[in-house]
Design a protein around this motif. Structure first.
Motif, short mmCIF file in Angstrom:
data_model
loop_
_atom_site.label_atom_id
_atom_site.label_comp_id
_atom_site.label_asym_id
_atom_site.label_seq_id
_atom_site.Cartn_x
_atom_site.Cartn_y
_atom_site.Cartn_z
N LEU A 67 0.83 -1.21 0.00
CA LEU A 67 0.00 0.00 0.00
C LEU A 67 0.86 1.26 0.00
O LEU A 67 0.56 2.23 -0.70
N MET A 68 1.93 1.25 0.77
CA MET A 68 2.85 2.40 0.75
C MET A 68 3.46 2.58 -0.63
O MET A 68 3.71 3.70 -1.09
N GLY A 69 3.69 1.47 -1.33
CA GLY A 69 4.30 1.54 -2.65
C GLY A 69 3.48 2.31 -3.67
O GLY A 69 4.02 2.77 -4.68
N LEU A 70 2.18 2.47 -3.41
CA LEU A 70 1.34 3.24 -4.32
C LEU A 70 1.82 4.70 -4.41
O LEU A 70 1.68 5.35 -5.45
N THR A 71 2.39 5.21 -3.32
CA THR A 71 2.93 6.57 -3.31
C THR A 71 4.12 6.70 -4.25
O THR A 71 4.25 7.67 -4.99
N VAL A 72 5.00 5.70 -4.23
CA VAL A 72 6.16 5.71 -5.12
C VAL A 72 5.71 5.57 -6.57
O VAL A 72 6.22 6.27 -7.46
N ASP A 73 4.74 4.71 -6.82
CA ASP A 73 4.26 4.52 -8.19
C ASP A 73 3.68 5.81 -8.75
O ASP A 73 3.92 6.15 -9.91
N ALA A 136 0.25 -4.09 10.48
CA ALA A 136 -0.54 -2.86 10.43
C ALA A 136 -2.01 -3.13 10.75
O ALA A 136 -2.50 -4.26 10.69
N SER A 137 -2.72 -2.06 11.07
CA SER A 137 -4.17 -2.12 11.17
C SER A 137 -4.73 -2.36 9.77
O SER A 137 -4.21 -1.83 8.79
N PRO A 138 -5.82 -3.11 9.66
CA PRO A 138 -6.44 -3.31 8.34
C PRO A 138 -7.30 -2.12 7.90
O PRO A 138 -7.97 -2.20 6.87
N ARG A 139 -7.28 -1.03 8.66
CA ARG A 139 -8.17 0.10 8.37
C ARG A 139 -8.01 0.63 6.96
O ARG A 139 -9.00 0.81 6.23
N GLN A 140 -6.78 0.93 6.53
CA GLN A 140 -6.59 1.54 5.22
C GLN A 140 -7.12 0.66 4.10
O GLN A 140 -7.86 1.12 3.22
N ALA A 141 -6.75 -0.61 4.13
CA ALA A 141 -7.20 -1.51 3.06
C ALA A 141 -8.71 -1.68 3.06
O ALA A 141 -9.35 -1.67 2.00
N LEU A 142 -9.30 -1.84 4.24
CA LEU A 142 -10.75 -2.03 4.32
C LEU A 142 -11.51 -0.79 3.87
O LEU A 142 -12.49 -0.89 3.13
N THR A 143 -11.10 0.38 4.31
CA THR A 143 -11.83 1.60 3.95
C THR A 143 -11.67 1.93 2.47
O THR A 143 -12.61 2.41 1.83
N MET A 144 -10.48 1.70 1.92
CA MET A 144 -10.29 1.93 0.49
C MET A 144 -11.16 0.98 -0.33
O MET A 144 -11.78 1.39 -1.33
N LEU A 229 -6.04 -5.21 -4.96
CA LEU A 229 -4.95 -5.13 -4.00
C LEU A 229 -5.48 -4.90 -2.59
O LEU A 229 -5.03 -5.55 -1.63
N CYS A 230 -6.44 -3.99 -2.45
CA CYS A 230 -7.01 -3.72 -1.13
C CYS A 230 -7.74 -4.93 -0.57
O CYS A 230 -7.67 -5.21 0.63
N ALA A 231 -8.43 -5.66 -1.43
CA ALA A 231 -9.13 -6.86 -0.97
C ALA A 231 -8.15 -7.92 -0.49
O ALA A 231 -8.33 -8.53 0.57
N ARG A 232 -7.07 -8.15 -1.26
CA ARG A 232 -6.05 -9.12 -0.84
C ARG A 232 -5.41 -8.70 0.47
O ARG A 232 -5.16 -9.53 1.37
N THR A 233 -5.15 -7.41 0.60
CA THR A 233 -4.44 -6.92 1.78
C THR A 233 -5.33 -6.95 3.01
O THR A 233 -4.88 -7.34 4.10
N ALA A 234 -6.58 -6.56 2.87
CA ALA A 234 -7.50 -6.56 4.02
C ALA A 234 -7.71 -7.97 4.55
O ALA A 234 -7.61 -8.22 5.76
N THR A 235 -8.02 -8.89 3.66
CA THR A 235 -8.25 -10.28 4.12
C THR A 235 -6.96 -10.91 4.63
O THR A 235 -6.97 -11.65 5.62
N ASP A 265 0.68 -13.66 -3.78
CA ASP A 265 -0.54 -13.15 -4.42
C ASP A 265 -0.28 -11.81 -5.10
O ASP A 265 -0.77 -11.55 -6.21
N ASN A 266 0.50 -10.95 -4.45
CA ASN A 266 0.81 -9.66 -5.04
C ASN A 266 1.70 -9.81 -6.28
O ASN A 266 1.50 -9.13 -7.30
N LEU A 267 2.68 -10.70 -6.21
CA LEU A 267 3.56 -10.93 -7.36
C LEU A 267 2.79 -11.50 -8.54
O LEU A 267 3.02 -11.11 -9.69
N LEU A 268 1.89 -12.42 -8.28
CA LEU A 268 1.10 -13.00 -9.37
C LEU A 268 0.21 -11.95 -10.03
O LEU A 268 0.03 -11.94 -11.25
N ALA A 269 -0.35 -11.06 -9.22
CA ALA A 269 -1.19 -9.99 -9.78
C ALA A 269 -0.35 -9.05 -10.64
O ALA A 269 -0.81 -8.59 -11.70
#
Length: 414
Positions: A67-73, A136-144, A229-235, A265-269
């Motif tokens: 999720l932090m990597g989205l800032t770099v992208d 981390a808290s799942p807050r960011q992934a769940l709310t996104m 990505l958010c769904a994979r990360t939250a779960t 899962d992230n690498l496959l995506a």
């Protein structure tokens, strides 16, 4: 040990790497046996730059928070924010402070400047939002994820409201409690709130599947990929927190396995999106089982083993092996180890055809090297036959030596 391996030795460049494979791997991983060394990061940058320019790779993924990597992208693809913000907010594990990572991000931004979107190089983190001693808290992934779905479908289909998520999440500090890594009783992962959140996260993720045809039409590719990505990360995070609260002896093994499953899962995506380069630890990328000592021996299947099962020959793995790290008291390797054999080669660094090396050593199995420093993992001899290539660096420069030596060659923006 005296064995002729000269036919397996090549220069470390994109053409030599490409020659190791019958077809370009869709996912090509470059492992490292220790983190944060400028010599390793500089070589990685040069090789990745060549592979982008000569072999058409379009994503560079590093072992950092997805999720932090989205800032770099956003920075490297469109110039959103500044380099300082990308390095400070876009990396976990404090890796934004590494000169080699800064050089890589600076080069990616310069490379993308003025290019059409189809030719830009993307950045991604493939690790979960996990640290060595915390999750981390799942807050960011769940709310996104909830925001994405609520903007595109009838509210009646949503399993919960944002108010419900906020109530169940509570204070983020209870999720990031540092003592929870070592004391299961300190984990919130099996509380009533956490159990309910797991059900909601599963339902939200399932909506992406059941409403997929509509959602794809109602989204850009970027929005759809981010929602997945958010769904994979939250779960994944909620699953990880649940097992942090496990008091059984298998707890640490399960946590290591879950982290690598999230990586896989992230690498496959990312590989699904297009040709991808990945940089991280050898232990995460190797095809054999991974292991370490953490309150006792822990063994699990890493991301490379999981990804290889799905991609087959479309997955390539280059391990990095080292001769010395003298500033870490890692001196010349014993001659009966793989590193010791390679240490006698008349090159400072080289690329080894690993299957050829394994064949040459078939009748004289090498010994396993033992590291005097916990931060360095020697090459596992058993991994040779399942590794595509070995990048060998004879002697590591210290940070002080590196500062006075050559540049990485990847920060100039050419």
């Amino acid at each position: 040990m005296t064995i002729d391996v000269t036919t397996a030795v090549h220069a470390v460049d994109a053409s030599a790497v490409a020659a190791l494979f019958p077809d370009r791997p869709r996912l090509l991983a470059l492992g490292e046996p220790t983190h944060g060394e400028d010599t390793l990061l500089g070589l990685r940058n040069r090789l990745f730059r060549q592979l982008v320019e000569q072999e058409g790779y379009r994503t560079i993924a590093l072992e950092t928070d997805c999720l932090m990597g989205l800032t770099v992208d956003a920075y490297v693809t469109s110039g959103t924010g500044t380099l300082e913000e990308a390095m400070e907010r876009g990396f976990s594990h404090e890796w934004g402070a590494f000169t080699g990572n800064r050089d890589l991000v600076r080069w990616m931004r310069a490379h993308n400047e003025g290019r059409p979107a189809s030719e830009r190089v993307r950045f991604a983190g493939f690790d979960g939002p996990l640290e060595i001693t915390a999750a981390a808290s799942p807050r960011q992934a769940l709310t996104m994820l909830h925001s994405y779905l609520s903007a595109r479908m009838d509210a009646d289909l949503l399993p919960c409201t944002t108010d419900t998520l906020d109530r169940l999440l509570g204070n983020d500090a209870r999720w990031t409690e540092p003592e929870a890594m070592w004391n299961p009783a300190k984990s919130v992962g099996r509380s009533a709130d956490a159990r309910e959140l797991r059900l909601h996260a599963d339902d939200l993720a399932t909506l992406l599947v059941t409403q997929g045809p509509h959602l794809v039409e109602a989204s850009t590719r970027e929005e759809w990929d981010r929602a997945r990505l958010c769904a994979r990360t939250a779960t994944g995070l909620l699953r990880y927190h649940y097992w942090m609260a496990d008091p059984s002896p298998a707890r640490m093994t399960r946590l290591c396995a879950l982290r690598d499953a999230m990586m896989a899962d992230n690498l496959l995506a990312l590989a699904e999106r297009g040709p991808t380069l990945a940089g991280g630890h050898n232990g995460h990328f190797q095809r054999i089982a991974s292991s370490m000592q953490m309150g006792g021996p822990v063994e699990w299947w890493g991301a490379g083993a999981l990804v290889s099962r799905h991609l087959g020959g479309a997955y390539g793995f280059l391990a990095t092996a080292l001769g010395t790290i003298r500033h870490r008291d890692v001196d010349a390797p014993p001659p009966d180890t793989v590193e010791g054999l390679l240490y006698g080669l008349p090159r400072d660094h080289c690329l080894i055809d690993a299957p050829k090396l394994a064949s040459a050593l078939a009748t004289t199995p090498p010994a396993a090297r033992v590291s005097p420093w916990f931060g360095y993992s020697p090459l596992a001899p058993a991994s040779l036959s399942t590794t595509d290539g070995i990048v060998y660096i004879k002697d590591m420069a210290s940070e002080a030596e590196w500062a006075g030596g050559p540049t990485t060659g990847s920060g100039s923006g050419h």
